[in-house]
Design a protein around this motif. Sequence first.
Motif, short mmCIF file in Angstrom:
data_model
loop_
_atom_site.label_atom_id
_atom_site.label_comp_id
_atom_site.label_asym_id
_atom_site.label_seq_id
_atom_site.Cartn_x
_atom_site.Cartn_y
_atom_site.Cartn_z
N ALA A 1 49.79 34.56 38.28
CA ALA A 1 49.51 33.12 38.35
C ALA A 1 48.08 32.82 37.87
CB ALA A 1 49.72 32.62 39.77
N ALA A 2 47.13 33.65 38.23
CA ALA A 2 45.75 33.44 37.80
C ALA A 2 45.63 33.58 36.28
CB ALA A 2 44.82 34.42 38.50
N LEU A 3 46.31 34.57 35.71
CA LEU A 3 46.27 34.75 34.25
C LEU A 3 46.91 33.56 33.53
CD1 LEU A 3 47.15 38.54 33.95
CD2 LEU A 3 44.95 37.46 33.47
N LEU A 4 48.02 33.06 34.08
CA LEU A 4 48.67 31.90 33.48
C LEU A 4 47.79 30.65 33.58
CD1 LEU A 4 52.36 32.38 34.63
CD2 LEU A 4 51.41 32.66 32.33
N MET A 5 47.09 30.49 34.69
CA MET A 5 46.20 29.34 34.84
C MET A 5 45.04 29.42 33.86
SD MET A 5 46.36 28.59 38.98
CE MET A 5 44.67 28.87 39.16
N ILE B 1 47.83 39.15 28.22
CA ILE B 1 48.96 40.08 28.15
C ILE B 1 48.46 41.52 28.17
CG2 ILE B 1 50.83 40.90 26.67
CD1 ILE B 1 51.17 37.97 25.77
N TYR B 2 47.39 41.80 27.43
CA TYR B 2 46.81 43.15 27.41
C TYR B 2 46.30 43.53 28.80
CZ TYR B 2 43.73 47.03 26.39
OH TYR B 2 43.11 48.25 26.42
N PHE B 3 45.62 42.60 29.47
CA PHE B 3 45.11 42.89 30.81
C PHE B 3 46.26 43.17 31.78
CE2 PHE B 3 43.91 41.53 35.09
CZ PHE B 3 42.83 42.35 35.31
N PHE B 4 47.33 42.39 31.67
CA PHE B 4 48.48 42.59 32.55
C PHE B 4 49.12 43.95 32.30
CE2 PHE B 4 53.07 42.27 33.21
CZ PHE B 4 53.09 42.06 34.57
N ALA C 1 47.07 45.36 35.60
CA ALA C 1 47.80 44.85 36.76
C ALA C 1 49.09 45.61 37.00
CB ALA C 1 48.08 43.37 36.57
N LEU C 2 49.88 45.81 35.97
CA LEU C 2 51.16 46.49 36.14
C LEU C 2 51.00 47.96 36.52
CD1 LEU C 2 54.09 45.67 36.04
CD2 LEU C 2 54.14 46.36 33.64
N PRO C 3 50.11 48.74 35.88
CA PRO C 3 49.92 50.13 36.34
C PRO C 3 49.39 50.22 37.77
CG PRO C 3 49.05 49.89 34.14
CD PRO C 3 49.39 48.52 34.62
N ARG C 4 48.53 49.28 38.16
CA ARG C 4 48.03 49.28 39.53
C ARG C 4 49.15 49.03 40.52
NH1 ARG C 4 45.10 44.63 40.11
NH2 ARG C 4 43.96 45.27 38.28
N TYR C 5 50.03 48.09 40.21
CA TYR C 5 51.17 47.81 41.08
C TYR C 5 52.11 49.02 41.17
CZ TYR C 5 55.57 45.79 42.65
OH TYR C 5 56.73 45.54 43.32
N ASN C 6 52.39 49.64 40.04
CA ASN C 6 53.26 50.82 40.04
C ASN C 6 52.64 51.98 40.82
OD1 ASN C 6 55.29 49.60 38.57
ND2 ASN C 6 54.40 50.20 36.62
#
Length: 77
Positions: free
Chosen positions: A28-32, A54-57, A61-66
Amino acid sequence: MKYQNKWDERRIASGGLKPFIFLIMEIAALLMICWFVSLFGVLFITVLVSIGAIYFFMSSALPRYNKVKKRQKHPQV
């Protein structure tokens, strides 16, 4: 004193909701940020910021979540 709360132990499988909430907040923060930059009306900068988001995500973000989901213990059934 030990509290019996699903948020206490980060490594139990029942605490899987908290990492997901943080992932959604980060998305949500990235989209804002992308939306705010698009208000300036400069297409080139908007595209650059969107690609950066998109690159940051994908790289952070995605590797941290995984990694957090993999680190959690799952009960032996």
